[in-house]
Design an enzyme around this catalytic site. Structure first.
Site, PDB file in Angstrom:
ATOM      1  N   SER A 155      48.768  41.808  41.043  1.00  0.00           N
ATOM      2  CA  SER A 155      48.410  40.999  39.869  1.00  0.00           C
ATOM      3  C   SER A 155      49.691  40.755  39.077  1.00  0.00           C
ATOM      4  CB  SER A 155      47.438  41.807  39.001  1.00  0.00           C
ATOM      5  OG  SER A 155      47.295  41.238  37.720  1.00  0.00           O
ATOM      6  N   TYR A 169      44.233  49.574  34.713  1.00  0.00           N
ATOM      7  CA  TYR A 169      44.465  48.432  35.614  1.00  0.00           C
ATOM      8  C   TYR A 169      45.962  48.177  35.779  1.00  0.00           C
ATOM      9  CZ  TYR A 169      43.671  43.723  37.591  1.00  0.00           C
ATOM     10  OH  TYR A 169      43.636  42.606  38.396  1.00  0.00           O
TER      11      TYR A 169
HETATM   12  P1  NAD Z   1      35.498  40.277  42.109  1.00  0.00           P
HETATM   13  O1  NAD Z   1      34.822  41.145  41.115  1.00  0.00           O
HETATM   14  O2  NAD Z   1      35.019  38.876  42.285  1.00  0.00           O
HETATM   15  O3  NAD Z   1      35.508  40.974  43.535  1.00  0.00           O
HETATM   16  C1  NAD Z   1      35.805  42.337  43.674  1.00  0.00           C
HETATM   17  C2  NAD Z   1      35.349  42.805  45.043  1.00  0.00           C
HETATM   18  O4  NAD Z   1      35.628  44.201  45.145  1.00  0.00           O
HETATM   19  C3  NAD Z   1      33.836  42.632  45.284  1.00  0.00           C
HETATM   20  O5  NAD Z   1      33.610  42.273  46.620  1.00  0.00           O
HETATM   21  C4  NAD Z   1      33.301  44.035  45.009  1.00  0.00           C
HETATM   22  O6  NAD Z   1      32.061  44.310  45.654  1.00  0.00           O
HETATM   23  C5  NAD Z   1      34.431  44.854  45.573  1.00  0.00           C
HETATM   24  N1  NAD Z   1      34.413  46.241  45.107  1.00  0.00           N
HETATM   25  C6  NAD Z   1      34.359  46.717  43.840  1.00  0.00           C
HETATM   26  N2  NAD Z   1      34.305  48.057  43.854  1.00  0.00           N
HETATM   27  C7  NAD Z   1      34.342  48.434  45.158  1.00  0.00           C
HETATM   28  C8  NAD Z   1      34.317  49.692  45.826  1.00  0.00           C
HETATM   29  N3  NAD Z   1      34.231  50.857  45.154  1.00  0.00           N
HETATM   30  N4  NAD Z   1      34.362  49.708  47.166  1.00  0.00           N
HETATM   31  C9  NAD Z   1      34.416  48.550  47.882  1.00  0.00           C
HETATM   32  N5  NAD Z   1      34.446  47.323  47.305  1.00  0.00           N
HETATM   33  C10 NAD Z   1      34.397  47.294  45.960  1.00  0.00           C
HETATM   34  O7  NAD Z   1      37.045  40.310  41.714  1.00  0.00           O
HETATM   35  P2  NAD Z   1      38.282  39.334  42.046  1.00  0.00           P
HETATM   36  O8  NAD Z   1      38.670  38.680  40.794  1.00  0.00           O
HETATM   37  O9  NAD Z   1      38.017  38.530  43.251  1.00  0.00           O
HETATM   38  O10 NAD Z   1      39.401  40.426  42.329  1.00  0.00           O
HETATM   39  C11 NAD Z   1      39.876  40.736  43.613  1.00  0.00           C
HETATM   40  C12 NAD Z   1      41.244  41.388  43.490  1.00  0.00           C
HETATM   41  O11 NAD Z   1      42.144  40.469  42.900  1.00  0.00           O
HETATM   42  C13 NAD Z   1      41.272  42.635  42.610  1.00  0.00           C
HETATM   43  O12 NAD Z   1      42.127  43.613  43.163  1.00  0.00           O
HETATM   44  C14 NAD Z   1      41.833  42.126  41.310  1.00  0.00           C
HETATM   45  O13 NAD Z   1      42.464  43.123  40.568  1.00  0.00           O
HETATM   46  C15 NAD Z   1      42.806  41.083  41.824  1.00  0.00           C
HETATM   47  N6  NAD Z   1      43.200  40.086  40.842  1.00  0.00           N
HETATM   48  C16 NAD Z   1      42.251  39.291  40.271  1.00  0.00           C
HETATM   49  C17 NAD Z   1      42.653  38.353  39.328  1.00  0.00           C
HETATM   50  C18 NAD Z   1      41.673  37.455  38.661  1.00  0.00           C
HETATM   51  O14 NAD Z   1      42.075  36.795  37.671  1.00  0.00           O
HETATM   52  N7  NAD Z   1      40.448  37.337  39.103  1.00  0.00           N
HETATM   53  C19 NAD Z   1      44.004  38.242  38.985  1.00  0.00           C
HETATM   54  C20 NAD Z   1      44.933  39.068  39.585  1.00  0.00           C
HETATM   55  C21 NAD Z   1      44.513  39.985  40.520  1.00  0.00           C
END
Ligand code: NAD
Length: 266
Positions: free
Chosen positions: A148, A161
């Site tokens: 991130s 985080y």
């Molecule tokens: P999201 O909430 O849409 O998806 C998260 C996924 O992780 C889901 O499939 C959920 O079921 C799974 N998950 C959660 N806890 C879990 C566990 N204990 N075991 C297995 N799976 C689990 O989130 P997203 O925004 O798609 O985020 C995905 C990644 O991208 C994360 O690592 C997040 O930190 C990173 N990220 C997101 C953003 C953003 O703005 N959305 C920005 C930078 C980084």
């Protein structure tokens, strides 16, 4: 990135943790579309996950689901071993599962801290330690950690985080050195804000933590640092993952690619 840019990936296998939603699902889709077999993972309703799995298989690839909880090392080990057994190889590992919690540190619940460190950081140690020997043996592999902008800079109220994402950057560099001569690369992608369920939840939580409206959170908190004033697209993150698996990226290892609208340039 179109399907013709990565002909060499056809028939390979990718594990994408946390791929029942958001960025992970986008990455699984992008890989399936170019002929990569995918092991998806994450939480959600059984029928919805099965629908997603079948949609992925419509691309003519094998798509399986494993429900490993990323807080449980033994389940993570089973995810990697089952993928190897059922798919025949583990070529690409995308460490993507993640959760968020927003609160001033004095009120940050200890169990939320532990869960974020486990899911957003330690799970990648566990996936990597089981997948790497398989990649080394095969003589090719790609590990991509979805970090991130918060792996590079901080924001208040996100202590766990930001800590976990900074940790993942260190893990990326270290493992990259350990497998540099094995044709295995290890990199991170550092997105700014991508509009996924994780961010939708944060909008409400940040509004509460700061005592401001949700609209203010979008315009004056989330996109404040994103100089393009645009959310990053899920397809854009997926495109970078495909690029990191291409032959062009063979010598890119131990580093990160930012897609943050200029956030970390300022
Ligand atoms: P999201 O909430 O849409 O998806 C998260 C996924 O992780 C889901 O499939 C959920 O079921 C799974 N998950 C959660 N806890 C879990 C566990 N204990 N075991 C297995 N799976 C689990 O989130 P997203 O925004 O798609 O985020 C995905 C990644 O991208 C994360 O690592 C997040 O930190 C990173 N990220 C997101 C953003 C953003 O703005 N959305 C920005 C930078 C980084």
């Amino acid at each position: 990135m179109n399907s013709n840019s990565n002909p060499s990936l056809k028939g390979k296998t990718a594990i994408i943790t946390g791929s029942t939603s958001g960025i992970g699902l986008g990455i699984a889709t992008a890989f399936a579309e170019i002929g990569v077999n995918v092991m998806i993972n994450g939480f959600g309703k059984e029928d919805e996950i099965e629908k997603e799995r079948k949609t992925l298989e419509n691309n003519g690839v094998k798509a399986l689901y494993h429900g490993a909880d990323m807080t449980k090392p033994n389940e993570i080990e089973d995810l990697i071993k089952t993928t190897h057994k059922e798919m025949g190889s583990v070529d690409i590992l995308i460490n993507n599962a993640g959760i968020q919690f927003v609160s001033p540190v004095e009120e940050f619940p200890a169990e939320k801290w532990d869960a974020i460190i486990a899911i957003n950081m330690s799970s990648s140690f566990h996936t990597i330690r089981h997948a790497l020997p398989l990649m080394k043996e095969a003589g090719w592999g790609r590990v991509i950690n979805i970090a991130s902008a918060h792996g590079l800079v901080a924001s208040p109220y996100k202590s766990a985080y930001v800590t976990a994402k900074h940790g993942i950057m260190g893990l990326t560099k270290t493992i990259a050195l350990e497998c540099a001569e094995n044709n295995v690369t290890v990199n991170s992608i550092c997105p700014g804000y991508v509009k996924t369920p994780l961010v939708e939840g944060q909008i409400a939580d940040t509004a509460k933590a700061r005592g401001i409206s949700e609209e203010d959170v979008i315009n004056n908190v989330l996109l404040k640092a994103q100089w393009t004033k645009k959310f990053v697209g899920i397809d854009q993150v997926a495109g970078i993952a495909l690029f990191l698996c291409s032959d062009t990226a063979e010598n890119i290892t131990g580093t990160h690619i930012s897609t943050d609208g200029g956030w970390t340039a300022a």
